[in-house]
Design an enzyme around this catalytic site. Structure first.
Site, PDB file in Angstrom:
ATOM      1  N   CYS A  10     -29.097 -96.347 -84.865  1.00 57.09           N
ATOM      2  CA  CYS A  10     -29.884 -95.118 -85.075  1.00 57.09           C
ATOM      3  C   CYS A  10     -28.907 -93.968 -85.253  1.00 57.09           C
ATOM      4  O   CYS A  10     -27.726 -94.204 -85.547  1.00 57.09           O
ATOM      5  CB  CYS A  10     -30.864 -94.881 -83.927  1.00 57.09           C
ATOM      6  SG  CYS A  10     -30.093 -94.647 -82.315  1.00 57.09           S
ATOM      7  N   ASN A  13     -27.480 -93.175 -80.993  1.00 57.11           N
ATOM      8  CA  ASN A  13     -27.255 -94.338 -80.121  1.00 57.11           C
ATOM      9  C   ASN A  13     -27.539 -94.009 -78.656  1.00 57.11           C
ATOM     10  O   ASN A  13     -26.918 -94.558 -77.751  1.00 57.11           O
ATOM     11  CB  ASN A  13     -25.833 -94.911 -80.291  1.00 57.11           C
ATOM     12  CG  ASN A  13     -25.613 -96.284 -79.657  1.00 57.11           C
ATOM     13  OD1 ASN A  13     -24.513 -96.627 -79.255  1.00 57.11           O
ATOM     14  ND2 ASN A  13     -26.654 -97.083 -79.545  1.00 57.11           N
ATOM     15  N   CYS A  15     -31.185 -93.114 -77.914  1.00 57.30           N
ATOM     16  CA  CYS A  15     -32.643 -93.289 -77.752  1.00 57.30           C
ATOM     17  C   CYS A  15     -33.129 -94.607 -78.366  1.00 57.30           C
ATOM     18  O   CYS A  15     -33.422 -95.566 -77.652  1.00 57.30           O
ATOM     19  CB  CYS A  15     -33.410 -92.119 -78.355  1.00 57.30           C
ATOM     20  SG  CYS A  15     -33.076 -90.525 -77.571  1.00 57.30           S
ATOM     21  N   ARG A  16     -33.231 -94.639 -79.695  1.00 58.13           N
ATOM     22  CA  ARG A  16     -33.896 -95.787 -80.335  1.00 58.13           C
ATOM     23  C   ARG A  16     -33.083 -97.066 -80.315  1.00 58.13           C
ATOM     24  O   ARG A  16     -33.598 -98.137 -79.953  1.00 58.13           O
ATOM     25  CB  ARG A  16     -34.271 -95.433 -81.781  1.00 58.13           C
ATOM     26  CG  ARG A  16     -35.332 -94.360 -81.883  1.00 58.13           C
ATOM     27  CD  ARG A  16     -35.413 -93.780 -83.269  1.00 58.13           C
ATOM     28  NE  ARG A  16     -34.205 -93.018 -83.598  1.00 58.13           N
ATOM     29  CZ  ARG A  16     -33.931 -92.504 -84.783  1.00 58.13           C
ATOM     30  NH1 ARG A  16     -34.766 -92.698 -85.790  1.00 58.13           N
ATOM     31  NH2 ARG A  16     -32.829 -91.809 -84.976  1.00 58.13           N
ATOM     32  N   SER A  17     -31.814 -97.006 -80.746  1.00 61.30           N
ATOM     33  CA  SER A  17     -31.066 -98.273 -80.831  1.00 61.30           C
ATOM     34  C   SER A  17     -30.748 -98.876 -79.456  1.00 61.30           C
ATOM     35  O   SER A  17     -30.809-100.103 -79.319  1.00 61.30           O
ATOM     36  CB  SER A  17     -29.818 -98.148 -81.712  1.00 61.30           C
ATOM     37  OG  SER A  17     -28.913 -97.191 -81.259  1.00 61.30           O
ATOM     38  N   ASP A 127     -37.423 -90.757 -84.823  1.00 58.66           N
ATOM     39  CA  ASP A 127     -36.568 -90.160 -83.797  1.00 58.66           C
ATOM     40  C   ASP A 127     -37.413 -89.441 -82.731  1.00 58.66           C
ATOM     41  O   ASP A 127     -38.143 -88.504 -83.069  1.00 58.66           O
ATOM     42  CB  ASP A 127     -35.652 -89.158 -84.516  1.00 58.66           C
ATOM     43  CG  ASP A 127     -34.596 -88.573 -83.621  1.00 58.66           C
ATOM     44  OD1 ASP A 127     -34.661 -88.779 -82.400  1.00 58.66           O
ATOM     45  OD2 ASP A 127     -33.701 -87.906 -84.167  1.00 58.66           O
TER      46      ASP A 127
HETATM   47  P1  4NP Z   1     -31.438 -91.549 -81.472  1.00 62.64           P
HETATM   48  O1  4NP Z   1     -31.975 -90.082 -81.138  1.00 62.64           O
HETATM   49  O2  4NP Z   1     -30.884 -91.485 -82.879  1.00 62.64           O
HETATM   50  O3  4NP Z   1     -32.679 -92.390 -81.389  1.00 62.64           O
HETATM   51  O4  4NP Z   1     -30.402 -91.888 -80.440  1.00 62.64           O
HETATM   52  C1  4NP Z   1     -31.166 -88.937 -81.218  1.00 62.64           C
HETATM   53  C2  4NP Z   1     -30.287 -88.655 -80.207  1.00 62.64           C
HETATM   54  C3  4NP Z   1     -29.530 -87.504 -80.271  1.00 62.64           C
HETATM   55  C4  4NP Z   1     -29.660 -86.644 -81.346  1.00 62.64           C
HETATM   56  C5  4NP Z   1     -30.537 -86.940 -82.368  1.00 62.64           C
HETATM   57  C6  4NP Z   1     -31.298 -88.096 -82.305  1.00 62.64           C
HETATM   58  N1  4NP Z   1     -28.907 -85.441 -81.395  1.00 62.64           N
HETATM   59  O5  4NP Z   1     -29.093 -84.655 -82.327  1.00 62.64           O
HETATM   60  O6  4NP Z   1     -28.055 -85.217 -80.494  1.00 62.64           O
END
Ligand code: 4NP
Length: 159
Positions: A10, A13, A15-17, A127
């Site tokens: 994602c 790294n 939240c989703r992955s 996201d």
């Molecule tokens: P992820 O979510 O891609 O599912 O881990 C996010 C985590 C952090 C951020 C964006 C999306 N960020 O902008 O810091």
């Protein structure tokens, strides 16, 4: 039994992955496939190097019986395209980013996790980072469903 490897990707790294990582390894363990299939996760960004998963992702996952606490964020790297058999991204941005850096001979490994969905027809796992609790529950719903489909695919590769 043969070996197979899956990398979930994602943006951050955190939240989703890592959620997909934790859910799928739990499912593999339940089917006696932990030794045959290796799982990892990474981000297209390097926003959160070495961070544990977001506290909200950990809390929502824990309510469904998944422990994400040992996972640590890292950015995807060139060696991953050699190492992994399947590289599963969460959304269209991830797909564009990963395909841009993936060598031509490994492009076929890069797919969306949602291609393995059984019940849901969302093409992406959106996201949840800037949203509310529903987003984190939605991630888990989509990831659990696609993991069932992914398990069928992976099982066919290793048996
Ligand atoms: P992820 O979510 O891609 O599912 O881990 C996010 C985590 C952090 C951020 C964006 C999306 N960020 O902008 O810091």
């Amino acid at each position: 039994m043969k070996n197979y490897s899956v990398l979930f990707v994602c943006l951050g790294n955190i939240c989703r992955s890592p959620t997909a990582h934790g859910v799928f390894r739990h499912m593999l363990a339940g089917h006696g496939l932990s030794d045959a299939v290796s799982v990892d996760s990474a981000g297209t960004s390097n926003y959160h190097p070495n961070s544990p998963p977001d506290a909200r992702s950990q809390a929502h996952a824990a309510k469904r019986g998944y422990d994400l606490s040992d996972l640590r964020a890292r950015q995807i790297q060139a060696a991953d395209f050699e190492t992994f058999d399947l590289i599963l991204v969460m959304d269209w941005d991830n797909l564009t980013q990963v395909k841009q850096t993936c060598p031509p001979r490994h492009q076929h490994k890069v797919r969306r996790l949602s291609e393995f969905s059984l019940q849901f027809d969302s093409p992406v796992v959106a996201d949840p980072y800037f949203g509310g609790v529903e987003g984190f529950e939605r991630v888990l719903d989509l990831v659990e469903d696609a993991s069932e489909g992914l398990l069928r695919h992976v099982r066919a590769q290793v048996t």
